[in-house]
Scaffold this motif. Structure first.
Motif, PDB file in Angstrom:
ATOM      1  N   THR A   7      -4.255   1.314 -12.931  1.00 48.29           N
ATOM      2  CA  THR A   7      -5.376   1.604 -13.832  1.00 48.29           C
ATOM      3  C   THR A   7      -6.042   0.332 -14.350  1.00 48.29           C
ATOM      4  O   THR A   7      -7.200   0.372 -14.761  1.00 48.29           O
ATOM      5  N   THR A   8      -5.318  -0.771 -14.348  1.00 52.74           N
ATOM      6  CA  THR A   8      -5.868  -2.045 -14.812  1.00 52.74           C
ATOM      7  C   THR A   8      -5.364  -3.182 -13.932  1.00 52.74           C
ATOM      8  O   THR A   8      -4.373  -3.031 -13.212  1.00 52.74           O
ATOM      9  N   ILE A   9      -6.055  -4.305 -14.020  1.00 54.87           N
ATOM     10  CA  ILE A   9      -5.627  -5.525 -13.337  1.00 54.87           C
ATOM     11  C   ILE A   9      -5.299  -6.552 -14.403  1.00 54.87           C
ATOM     12  O   ILE A   9      -6.123  -6.836 -15.277  1.00 54.87           O
ATOM     13  N   SER A  10      -4.125  -7.113 -14.326  1.00 56.87           N
ATOM     14  CA  SER A  10      -3.691  -8.079 -15.333  1.00 56.87           C
ATOM     15  C   SER A  10      -4.485  -9.378 -15.229  1.00 56.87           C
ATOM     16  O   SER A  10      -4.827  -9.824 -14.127  1.00 56.87           O
ATOM     17  N   PHE A  14       0.832  -1.198   0.000  1.00 60.69           N
ATOM     18  CA  PHE A  14       0.000   0.000   0.000  1.00 60.69           C
ATOM     19  C   PHE A  14       0.874   1.259   0.000  1.00 60.69           C
ATOM     20  O   PHE A  14       2.020   1.248   0.422  1.00 60.69           O
ATOM     21  N   ARG A  15       0.313   2.333  -0.536  1.00 63.10           N
ATOM     22  CA  ARG A  15       0.976   3.646  -0.563  1.00 63.10           C
ATOM     23  C   ARG A  15       2.382   3.583  -1.177  1.00 63.10           C
ATOM     24  O   ARG A  15       3.363   4.009  -0.582  1.00 63.10           O
ATOM     25  N   ASN A  16       2.452   3.021  -2.368  1.00 65.59           N
ATOM     26  CA  ASN A  16       3.664   3.071  -3.171  1.00 65.59           C
ATOM     27  C   ASN A  16       3.354   3.835  -4.455  1.00 65.59           C
ATOM     28  O   ASN A  16       2.408   4.634  -4.489  1.00 65.59           O
ATOM     29  N   CYS A  17       4.114   3.606  -5.489  1.00 70.10           N
ATOM     30  CA  CYS A  17       3.918   4.309  -6.763  1.00 70.10           C
ATOM     31  C   CYS A  17       3.671   3.326  -7.896  1.00 70.10           C
ATOM     32  O   CYS A  17       4.096   3.563  -9.044  1.00 70.10           O
ATOM     33  N   LEU A  18       2.992   2.234  -7.597  1.00 66.28           N
ATOM     34  CA  LEU A  18       2.736   1.202  -8.599  1.00 66.28           C
ATOM     35  C   LEU A  18       1.751   1.709  -9.644  1.00 66.28           C
ATOM     36  O   LEU A  18       0.703   2.260  -9.306  1.00 66.28           O
ATOM     37  N   THR A  19       2.050   1.489 -10.914  1.00 68.92           N
ATOM     38  CA  THR A  19       1.166   1.906 -12.004  1.00 68.92           C
ATOM     39  C   THR A  19       0.588   0.727 -12.778  1.00 68.92           C
ATOM     40  O   THR A  19      -0.354   0.907 -13.553  1.00 68.92           O
ATOM     41  N   SER A  20       1.150  -0.451 -12.576  1.00 69.91           N
ATOM     42  CA  SER A  20       0.646  -1.629 -13.299  1.00 69.91           C
ATOM     43  C   SER A  20       0.617  -2.832 -12.360  1.00 69.91           C
ATOM     44  O   SER A  20       1.457  -2.958 -11.471  1.00 69.91           O
TER      45      SER A  20
END
Length: 359
Positions: free
Chosen positions: A127-130, A101-107
């Motif tokens: 923005t999406t879930i693989s 939680f509270r990181n900078c993940l974009t994918s």
């Protein structure tokens, strides 16, 4: 073992704490709140470690030596600056709990340990879930709150062990039909999205006892919602259809021949007509369409591609006897009829849904 939180000693203390842990063979190590930009490669020597917490630092990456922690079952990396999930985490064979939680993940990561039971990705920029989420066959709790998700993949329905799903604070407009395959789901948090309709398949989540859909764009609920036994159900701050009945004349329509034939076929198949079932099976497209046939809320007869959407209003406390909620009042529940003939019949409390005039 806990590392002191003096920033000016962070690097030296980190190394000292790791060496001390190595000597004592402790199974738990906390490196929280130390503004660490990296972890010492010496951490990889703690092969006996079962719990590692390094939350609230400034980590941008992890040393590859983390992969040596073969006994690690709990890893907390929340509150850092990670932009992706390090590959060294994905191969940990006993990892059951992962907090990012509270990181900078974009994918969403394409690979994660299949042993995970809890995955916390709250407060990132996803923005999406693989579709690779299918590998998480043991997952019981998935937290994706406060991201930027606009949709869920149908593969979400493969998480058959899932008990809690947190999706609040995203940009979701719809939910996949496959959500109904989560037969062990007990808690579903959907507040503060832009959802306009719940899938009728939600009625298949028979263990669902907590549902929060407050702060969305819902106007009506599927009738299948009444199949569930909620302990908590929150639906405030939605533009629900108001209980304001307005009389109107409705006339019997002419049902197209294709729909008449489709309804007749469904009726016969439901009577176990082996001949018709065999014939339809040769046409997968037709089979799919007939499988989605609904039943009229008045006469009980099937319809396939032509129906009339209606609504009936029920008090929330009456529908859900054991309900604990801050939301009160009438619930608009969707019902579908096969014809205006049924709509105009007496003895039901169904209303047509009319669009308000625009001035």
């Amino acid at each position: 073992m806990k590392l002191p939180s003096q920033h000016n000693k962070m690097a030296g203390n980190c190394e000292a704490c790791v060496l001390k842990a190595l000597k004592s063979r402790t199974k738990k190590l906390s490196l929280d709140n130390n503004a660490l930009k990296t972890l010492s490669v010496s951490v990889g020597r703690l092969g006996f470690l079962e719990t590692l917490s390094a939350k609230n630092n400034d980590l941008l990456s992890l040393p590859e030596e983390i992969a040596n922690l073969r006994q690690l079952g709990y890893l907390n990396l929340g509150g850092n600056k990670l932009q992706s999930i390090p590959t060294c985490v994905c191969g940990l064979p006993k990892l059951r709990t992962l907090h990012l939680f509270r990181n900078c993940l974009t994918s969403f990561p394409n690979q994660l340990p299949s042993t995970l039971i809890l995955l916390n990705l709250n407060h990132n920029n996803l923005t999406t879930i693989s579709p690779s989420i299918t590998q998480l066959t043991s997952l019981k709790q998935l937290s994706l709150a406060n991201n930027a998700l606009t949709q869920l993949p149908p593969e979400i329905g493969t998480l058959h062990s899932l008990e809690e799903l947190h999706l609040n604070g995203n940009n979701l407009f719809t939910l996949p039909y496959e959500l109904g395959k989560l037969r062990n789901l007990k808690k579903l948090m959907l507040q503060k999205n832009s959802i306009k309709a719940l899938p009728i398949s939600i009625g298949e989540c028979r263990k669902l006892s907590t549902l929060d859909v407050s702060g969305n764009q819902l106007e009506i609920f599927p009738a299948e919602l009444q199949l569930l036994s909620f302990r908590e159900f929150h639906f405030e701050n939605n533009p629900l259809l108001p209980y304001i009945p307005v009389p109107a004349d409705q006339y019997q329509e002419v049902i197209p021949l294709k729909e008449v034939a489709s309804r007749a076929i469904v009726t016969e198949i439901r009577k176990d007509s082996a001949l018709l079932s065999a014939m339809v099976s040769y046409y997968p497209g037709v089979q799919d369409q007939l499988d989605k046939a609904g039943d009229c809320a008045v006469c009980g007869q099937p319809f396939v591609s032509l129906w009339l959407d209606c609504v009936h209003f029920e008090l929330s406390k009456k529908v859900f006897q054991k309900l604990h909620t801050s939301s009160q009042g009438y619930l608009p529940m969707k019902a579908q009829l096969c014809s205006y003939k049924c709509f105009n019949s007496e003895g039901h409390k169904l209303f047509g849904i009319a669009e308000p005039p625009i001035f």
